[in-house]
Each structure stands twice: as structure tokens, then as C-alpha cells.
Design a protein around this motif. Structure first.
Motif, PDB file in Angstrom:
ATOM      1  N   PHE A   1       0.828  -1.210   0.000  1.00  0.00           N
ATOM      2  CA  PHE A   1       0.000   0.000   0.000  1.00  0.00           C
ATOM      3  C   PHE A   1       0.862   1.260   0.000  1.00  0.00           C
ATOM      4  N   GLY A   2       1.997   1.208   0.700  1.00  0.00           N
ATOM      5  CA  GLY A   2       2.901   2.358   0.678  1.00  0.00           C
ATOM      6  C   GLY A   2       3.402   2.649  -0.728  1.00  0.00           C
ATOM      7  N   GLU A   3       3.761   1.610  -1.469  1.00  0.00           N
ATOM      8  CA  GLU A   3       4.206   1.782  -2.853  1.00  0.00           C
ATOM      9  C   GLU A   3       3.057   2.260  -3.738  1.00  0.00           C
ATOM     10  N   TYR A   4       1.851   1.757  -3.465  1.00  0.00           N
ATOM     11  CA  TYR A   4       0.673   2.178  -4.217  1.00  0.00           C
ATOM     12  C   TYR A   4       0.428   3.677  -4.036  1.00  0.00           C
ATOM     13  N   LEU A   5       0.532   4.148  -2.793  1.00  0.00           N
ATOM     14  CA  LEU A   5       0.384   5.579  -2.534  1.00  0.00           C
ATOM     15  C   LEU A   5       1.450   6.375  -3.277  1.00  0.00           C
ATOM     16  N   ARG A   6       2.672   5.870  -3.273  1.00  0.00           N
ATOM     17  CA  ARG A   6       3.767   6.546  -3.977  1.00  0.00           C
ATOM     18  C   ARG A   6       3.474   6.653  -5.466  1.00  0.00           C
ATOM     19  N   ALA A   7       2.926   5.571  -6.026  1.00  0.00           N
ATOM     20  CA  ALA A   7       2.573   5.578  -7.450  1.00  0.00           C
ATOM     21  C   ALA A   7       1.467   6.586  -7.743  1.00  0.00           C
ATOM     22  N   LYS A   8       0.653   6.882  -6.738  1.00  0.00           N
ATOM     23  CA  LYS A   8      -0.406   7.873  -6.875  1.00  0.00           C
ATOM     24  C   LYS A   8       0.077   9.283  -6.513  1.00  0.00           C
ATOM     25  N   GLY A   9       1.381   9.421  -6.243  1.00  0.00           N
ATOM     26  CA  GLY A   9       1.950  10.732  -5.946  1.00  0.00           C
ATOM     27  C   GLY A   9       1.769  11.190  -4.524  1.00  0.00           C
ATOM     28  N   MET A  10       1.554  10.255  -3.592  1.00  0.00           N
ATOM     29  CA  MET A  10       1.316  10.627  -2.192  1.00  0.00           C
ATOM     30  C   MET A  10       2.361   9.996  -1.287  1.00  0.00           C
ATOM     31  N   GLU A  11       3.019  10.810  -0.490  1.00  0.00           N
ATOM     32  CA  GLU A  11       3.974  10.341   0.516  1.00  0.00           C
ATOM     33  C   GLU A  11       3.436  10.730   1.892  1.00  0.00           C
ATOM     34  N   LEU A  12       3.324   9.753   2.801  1.00  0.00           N
ATOM     35  CA  LEU A  12       2.798  10.016   4.132  1.00  0.00           C
ATOM     36  C   LEU A  12       3.919  10.408   5.084  1.00  0.00           C
ATOM     37  N   THR A  13       3.710  11.482   5.805  1.00  0.00           N
ATOM     38  CA  THR A  13       4.712  11.939   6.769  1.00  0.00           C
ATOM     39  C   THR A  13       4.019  12.339   8.071  1.00  0.00           C
TER      40      THR A  13
ATOM     41  N   GLU B   1      -5.200  14.758   4.674  1.00  0.00           N
ATOM     42  CA  GLU B   1      -4.740  13.638   3.851  1.00  0.00           C
ATOM     43  C   GLU B   1      -5.501  12.345   4.153  1.00  0.00           C
ATOM     44  N   ARG B   2      -6.070  12.276   5.346  1.00  0.00           N
ATOM     45  CA  ARG B   2      -6.691  11.024   5.784  1.00  0.00           C
ATOM     46  C   ARG B   2      -7.805  10.584   4.845  1.00  0.00           C
ATOM     47  N   ASP B   3      -8.631  11.505   4.358  1.00  0.00           N
ATOM     48  CA  ASP B   3      -9.722  11.141   3.462  1.00  0.00           C
ATOM     49  C   ASP B   3      -9.190  10.600   2.143  1.00  0.00           C
ATOM     50  N   ASP B   4      -8.098  11.204   1.643  1.00  0.00           N
ATOM     51  CA  ASP B   4      -7.497  10.730   0.394  1.00  0.00           C
ATOM     52  C   ASP B   4      -6.923   9.328   0.579  1.00  0.00           C
ATOM     53  N   VAL B   5      -6.279   9.107   1.719  1.00  0.00           N
ATOM     54  CA  VAL B   5      -5.701   7.792   1.989  1.00  0.00           C
ATOM     55  C   VAL B   5      -6.803   6.742   2.102  1.00  0.00           C
ATOM     56  N   ALA B   6      -7.900   7.086   2.772  1.00  0.00           N
ATOM     57  CA  ALA B   6      -9.016   6.149   2.918  1.00  0.00           C
ATOM     58  C   ALA B   6      -9.597   5.771   1.553  1.00  0.00           C
ATOM     59  N   ARG B   7      -9.722   6.742   0.670  1.00  0.00           N
ATOM     60  CA  ARG B   7     -10.261   6.470  -0.669  1.00  0.00           C
ATOM     61  C   ARG B   7      -9.324   5.573  -1.461  1.00  0.00           C
ATOM     62  N   LEU B   8      -8.027   5.865  -1.404  1.00  0.00           N
ATOM     63  CA  LEU B   8      -7.060   5.062  -2.136  1.00  0.00           C
ATOM     64  C   LEU B   8      -6.938   3.661  -1.543  1.00  0.00           C
ATOM     65  N   PHE B   9      -7.040   3.571  -0.208  1.00  0.00           N
ATOM     66  CA  PHE B   9      -6.991   2.245   0.405  1.00  0.00           C
ATOM     67  C   PHE B   9      -8.179   1.399  -0.024  1.00  0.00           C
ATOM     68  N   ASN B  10      -9.317   2.029  -0.187  1.00  0.00           N
ATOM     69  CA  ASN B  10     -10.494   1.292  -0.630  1.00  0.00           C
ATOM     70  C   ASN B  10     -10.264   0.673  -2.012  1.00  0.00           C
ATOM     71  N   ASP B  11      -9.672   1.450  -2.914  1.00  0.00           N
ATOM     72  CA  ASP B  11      -9.334   0.915  -4.243  1.00  0.00           C
ATOM     73  C   ASP B  11      -8.325  -0.221  -4.130  1.00  0.00           C
ATOM     74  N   TYR B  12      -7.290  -0.011  -3.325  1.00  0.00           N
ATOM     75  CA  TYR B  12      -6.243  -1.020  -3.149  1.00  0.00           C
ATOM     76  C   TYR B  12      -6.816  -2.289  -2.518  1.00  0.00           C
ATOM     77  N   PHE B  13      -7.719  -2.112  -1.575  1.00  0.00           N
ATOM     78  CA  PHE B  13      -8.322  -3.235  -0.855  1.00  0.00           C
ATOM     79  C   PHE B  13      -9.085  -4.153  -1.808  1.00  0.00           C
ATOM     80  N   TYR B  14      -9.839  -3.572  -2.728  1.00  0.00           N
ATOM     81  CA  TYR B  14     -10.691  -4.375  -3.611  1.00  0.00           C
ATOM     82  C   TYR B  14     -10.006  -4.782  -4.919  1.00  0.00           C
ATOM     83  N   TYR B  15      -9.049  -3.978  -5.406  1.00  0.00           N
ATOM     84  CA  TYR B  15      -8.474  -4.238  -6.725  1.00  0.00           C
ATOM     85  C   TYR B  15      -6.984  -4.578  -6.687  1.00  0.00           C
TER      86      TYR B  15
END
Length: 434
Positions: free
Chosen positions: A171-183, A191-205
């Protein structure tokens, strides 16, 4: 006699000219590729074999390493990258692989660093790889099939290579591919809402690198599943009973959270009118493992025979698993945890099932882990933590964790503390403190 020698030399010259063109084209290609940096640390003088499911990003690891070396001061001319999926090399034989070195030597006055992509297409490649290591070349090799690591090949390579399993994006690499680095305290900000949305995509796909920016994700996953199924399982292993194989795959997906015996899978298939037997089912599962599509965990608490015949089976990527499921959430959560543990600890991950049922057990870490999709109910929390506490009393564990997604419990019980799991997306990790 003299005529035959001239003819052979002429053939070799054509081969060399083609390889020279490929080497130069690929040197230009690598510098133009846009990369998402993978979480991979390379040893300075290490030789590597990268193995993983199709489209996991093995080739991009080679590109990443080439770019790293160039940034460290190596010349682009040192990079000798060849993909054996290139149709121009479809007829090359193992005894001709040395022409790669000759072609590079005739172009450049430096020792090459070799990057040999999908080399398992060449029968006998391992002998060339061993000779390269013996001659102190730096070599990086990829392949889509775990048969590359059979006993004979491992013996031939003789410990001269690091073997690395390559998975789809974490998931960390997936976020990086989407241009997001968590700090820092990202989970307290916007950022939390964006991470939740991206995690949902990662979770299912899932995290296949090429899928990151695809809109029709399920169609893409279906295509790559069919490619793996036919090319890496059916064709490669000469499977004749495709229907029994498909049903075995589905049974593994349906039971991803439960230990399942090969004879049970066999009986379920036969009840549907398809002929098979436990030995055949065992072979089918092995074929899937060799295609790096699934992996299996053993029960730490049982005898040797049951360790081999009753296992839990997980898919290497949530997207592949989700193709089979109608009510996926609980299975996908346990699968995503299993993948994270397997990529970090390899074969040192077990489940525990003997009077106590615990989803994951890490003996070297002294850790027990339960997975539960929703802990909103107080009784659910007590049930999950009670099994961990019993296992701690039996094995003296150091750490007890519950991973959940969905509503976090508002429990006031003193035996658990919780905080947001680093994966984000509303997933919670509870540290149990009996």
C-alpha cells in the motif's frame, strides 16, 4: 570443412549484430521510463534472481537498479539489458547466450552489468548464470515462474545469487505511485480522506503496478488472471482437466480464511460431477504456487502429515482473489494481512489451530495476530482477544494484535488499546495487553 566453418561464422555475425542493436535500443529505453521507486535495497556486489507473478513489476526493478547505478556514477554503456520476451530472441539457445558478452564487448570498452529479463524462456539458462557469477560479473535476473527455483537449479546456482520474491505494490508503494507520501501525523489532517479512498481501491483491486491508473480495473484483472491461468498453469504443466483446475482455484478462494484439506476439495469437485482425486488437487495447488499466484501457510500446532495436507491458502494479490468473491470484505482483509506478513517473513508465518484458533502466528517474533473485519460489537472483541490471551499463556508470546476494518469498538475494557494501523483507510490495529 572450410566452407562449413565460414557458414557458422556468418550466422554468429548476424546474431551479434542483432544483439548489438538490442543492447543499444534498451540503453536508450531505460532512461526514458517513468518509475515508482520500489521498497528494495540492493547489496553493492549482490547478484539477484527476482521471481514473482506476472505483472508484479520485476522488469521495473531492473530499470530501477540500472537508474540507481547510473546515478552512482556508472556509465550507461555498462548496462546490458535484454528481455527474452523480445520476439527477435525467441529462437536463441543457451549455448548462444555468450554472444551477449561478445556483442557488448565489441561496442564498449567496459565490463557490463547484466540484466536478463524473463530468462526462464531459455532452457539451460542457469548454467550461463552460474558462469557469469563465477567470472565476477554483476547479474540481475527475472522470471515469472518459481520453477526457476527448483532443487536442481538452486544447486546449479550454488548460492551465488540472492533470491527475491517480487509482489505487486504494497500500500505504501501504491500511494507513492499515486503521488502521495505520508509523513508525520498524516492521519490527523486532510490527507486522511485521500488515503481512505485510495486504500479502498487497493483493498478491492490490489496492487498490480500497471493497474494503478487503469479505469476498467476488473476487466484488466480478468485478463491477467486468464493469462496466468492458461500460460503459467495449464500450458506449462500440461493440465488436461481444466474444469477440475478451475474448481480447485474457486475452492481455494471460497475457503481463504479456513484450513482446507486436499481430500475435501477433491470431494467437493467430485460432487459436482467432475473427476479428480486428492493427489491431483495437491498438484494443482503446487502449480498455482509455482506460478506465484497463491501461497500456503501450515498449522504450527499439528503433525507433519497434516501440515502438508491441511493448509490455509492465500492469493498473492487482493484483486485476483476478489474476482471469485460475492461477499468479499472479511476474506479480503485477512488476505491483505497474509500478503503483508508473507512478503516480510516468508515461510516463518503460520496459523495456530489446536483447541485455540489464531489466524497468524510468528514464532520467531513471538507474535499472535487475529483479523476481524468489524469490531463494533463488544462480544466480537472479547472473542478475538480471548484466543490470543490463551495462546500467550501456552507459548509465552511477546505481542498480541488484532487487525480490523470498519467501525472501531468503543470498548472501555482494559485488555486492549488501539491506534490507527499504518495501512490507513479506516483499518485499526489493536495491541492486546492481558
Amino acid at each position: 570443412m572450410y566452407f562449413c566453418r565460414l557458414e557458422k561464422d556468418s550466422e554468429m555475425a548476424v546474431h551479434k549484430e542483432l544483439l548489438q542493436s538490442i543492447i543499444i535500443d534498451n540503453q536508450r529505453l531505460v532512461g526514458d521510463i517513468s518509475l515508482t521507486e520500489r521498497d528494495m535495497v540492493f547489496e553493492e556486489n549482490g547478484n539477484y534472481v527476482f521471481v514473482g507473478v506476472r505483472q508484479a513489476g520485476k522488469s521495473y526493478l531492473l530499470y530501477q537498479r540500472m537508474n540507481q547505478l547510473v546515478s552512482q556514477g556508472h556509465r550507461v554503456e555498462e548496462m546490458l539489458y535484454v528481455s527474452f520476451d523480445d520476439e527477435r530472441l525467441c529462437n536463441i539457445r543457451a549455448e548462444e547466450l555468450d554472444v551477449l558478452l561478445q556483442a557488448h564487448r565489441s561496442l564498449f570498452d567496459c565490463t557490463p552489468v547484466l540484466f536478463l529479463d524473463e530468462i526462464q524462456n531459455i532452457d539451460g539458462w542457469q548454467f550461463f548464470a552460474r558462469r557469469l557469477a563465477n567470472q565476477k560479473y554483476k547479474v540481475h535476473i527475472t522470471g515469472s515462474n518459481a520453477k526457476m527455483l527448483s532443487r536442481d537449479i538452486a544447486t546449479t546456482l550454488g548460492g551465488r545469487y540472492w533470491v527475491n520474491d517480487v509482489y505487486p505494490f504494497s500500500f505504501g508503494e501504491y500511494l507513492r505511485a499515486k503521488g502521495m507520501e505520508l509523513t508525520g501525523h498524516w492521519y490527523l489532517g486532510r490527507e486522511r480522506d485521500d488515503v481512505a479512498r485510495l486504500f479502498n481501491d487497493y483493498f478491492y483491486y490490489g496492487g498490480f503496478p500497471e493497474l494503478v491508473n487503469v479505469v476498467a480495473k476488473r476487466a484488466w484483472l480478468t485478463n491477467i488472471y486468464n493469462k496466468i491461468f492458461f500460460s503459467d498453469v495449464v500450458v506449462r504443466n500440461g493440465v488436461r482437466n481444466e474444469e477440475a483446475l478451475r474448481m480447485t482455484m474457486r475452492r481455494l478462494a471460497d475457503n481463504v480464511r479456513q484450513p482446507v484439506a486436499y481430500n475435501r476439495i477433491s470431494n467437493l469437485i467430485k460432487s459436482a460431477g467432475v473427476s479428480t482425486n486428492p493427489g491431483t488437487v495437491m498438484n494443482y495447488v503446487r502449480f498455482m504456487e509455482e506460478a506465484c499466484m497463491v501461497f500456503s501457510l501450515e498449522n504450527y500446532a499439528t503433525k507433519f502429515v497434516e501440515k502438508e495436507t491441511v493448509k490455509k491458502h492465500y492469493f498473492v494479490d487482493n484483486g485476483l482473489l476478489n474476482l471469485f468473491l460475492l461477499d468479499p470484505n472479511t476474506s479480503l482483509l485477512e488476505n491483505i494481512v497474509a500478503v503483508a506478513l508473507h512478503r516480510r517473513y516468508g515461510s516463518d508465518v503460520y496459523f495456530y489451530n489446536k483447541n485455540i484458533e489464531v489466524d497468524f502466528y510468528l514464532p520467531d517474533e513471538g507474535t499472535g495476530i487475529q483479523v476481524c473485519y468489524n469490531l463494533a460489537d463488544e462480544q466480537t472483541l472479547k472473542r478475538e482477544t480471548a484466543a490470543l490471551v490463551k495462546l500467550k499463556s501456552l507459548l509465552g508470546l511477546k505481542s498480541l494484535l488484532v487487525v480490523a476494518r470498519g467501525s472501531r469498538t468503543r470498548s472501555t475494557t482494559a485488555d486492549a488499546t488501539s491506534r490507527l494501523c499504518p495501512c490507513g483507510g479506516g483499518c485499526w490495529r489493536l495491541k492486546v495487553e492481558p
